[in-house]
Scaffold this motif. Sequence first.
Motif, short mmCIF file in Angstrom:
data_model
loop_
_atom_site.label_atom_id
_atom_site.label_comp_id
_atom_site.label_asym_id
_atom_site.label_seq_id
_atom_site.Cartn_x
_atom_site.Cartn_y
_atom_site.Cartn_z
N LYS A 178 0.84 -1.21 0.00
CA LYS A 178 0.00 0.00 0.00
C LYS A 178 0.87 1.26 0.00
CE LYS A 178 -3.90 2.16 2.36
NZ LYS A 178 -4.95 2.01 3.41
N GLU A 179 1.87 1.26 0.85
CA GLU A 179 2.80 2.39 0.92
C GLU A 179 3.56 2.56 -0.39
OE1 GLU A 179 7.17 3.06 2.89
OE2 GLU A 179 5.65 2.10 4.14
N ILE A 215 -4.41 2.55 -5.93
CA ILE A 215 -4.38 3.09 -4.57
C ILE A 215 -5.74 2.88 -3.89
CG2 ILE A 215 -4.30 5.24 -3.24
CD1 ILE A 215 -2.12 6.20 -5.19
N TRP A 217 -7.89 0.60 -4.67
CA TRP A 217 -8.06 -0.84 -4.48
C TRP A 217 -7.38 -1.33 -3.21
CZ3 TRP A 217 -4.28 -4.64 -4.30
CH2 TRP A 217 -4.75 -5.96 -4.25
N THR A 218 -6.25 -0.77 -2.85
CA THR A 218 -5.53 -1.22 -1.65
C THR A 218 -6.34 -0.96 -0.38
OG1 THR A 218 -4.29 0.87 -1.42
CG2 THR A 218 -3.25 -0.91 -2.69
N ASP A 219 -7.35 -0.08 -0.45
CA ASP A 219 -8.21 0.17 0.71
C ASP A 219 -9.35 -0.83 0.81
OD1 ASP A 219 -6.82 2.41 1.66
OD2 ASP A 219 -7.88 3.76 0.29
N VAL A 223 -5.32 -7.58 0.29
CA VAL A 223 -3.87 -7.29 0.28
C VAL A 223 -3.17 -8.38 1.10
CG1 VAL A 223 -2.10 -5.54 0.71
CG2 VAL A 223 -4.42 -4.85 0.11
#
Length: 292
Positions: A178-179, A215, A217-219, A223
């Motif tokens: 994510k980062e 970005i 999608w990572t929320d 993951v």
Amino acid sequence: MQIQKSFESNRTVGTLFVVPTPIGNLEDITIRALNTLREVDFIAAEDTRNTKKLLNYFEINQSLVSYHEHSNQQREQMLIEAMQNGKNVALVSDAGMPAVSDPGNPVIEAAIKQSIPVVVLPGANAGLCALVASGLDTNHFYFYGFLPRKSKDKKATLQRLSQLTDTILLYESPYRVKETVAELYEYFGNRSVVIGRELTKRFEEYVRGTLEEIIAWTDTGTVKGEFCLVIEGIDNESVMENNWWKDLSIEAHVNHYVQQEQLSSKDAIKKVSVERNIQKREVYQAYHINNK
């Protein structure tokens, strides 16, 4: 100069066989890999426990020794001496191709220096699977692997990679993806990117979109697992725009930010060092020497 004839029959030294192992689906191992693992004198493994599971599945009863990134030179020398005495050794990592973002390169280098043949078998590789499935340009690509952990080194690497016109391949863990995606957006802009997750496994997933979409999608997405990131290279027009300063001296480059953007000389030097991918010390010396 050194010429290796991989399969000469009258050699007195052994051979180092570099053997890829499956990255998730055990059926991806080749018949040649299985035969090699059965026929060598012993196997040097990144983690003997993981390799033992693979060998048990295929009913291979073979001696194992540990060889990983923290192995000392004594272990490396033991492997070299064994091959000098005619023993054949298979080198494996936990998954995929040894020495590609995995342990193995030091013993390969040592074997070559001692004129011990190094025979590499073809096999599973996560990066190439992700590249081919990405739909991005496969004619020219740049494999980087895992980004540096230190923030300073990571930012410098991303700045350099952002200027490549080739498709870029990265590996990332679920704890940092994510980062990393957010940092890619910061340095690369809103380019096309493809994430490959859990490749060859039951829950294999590809997520294709722009960095802005990834970005988001990572929320909401899953993951988990190991990730491959395939990023579109910069187009030639953007390269020209980003390198507007290429005909300027370092002094003039710094002065541009001091005069046009009202930056302090310290901040301007920092920005120039990033854009030119050179040490701040080099920019500082060039700027202050010429401004005395």
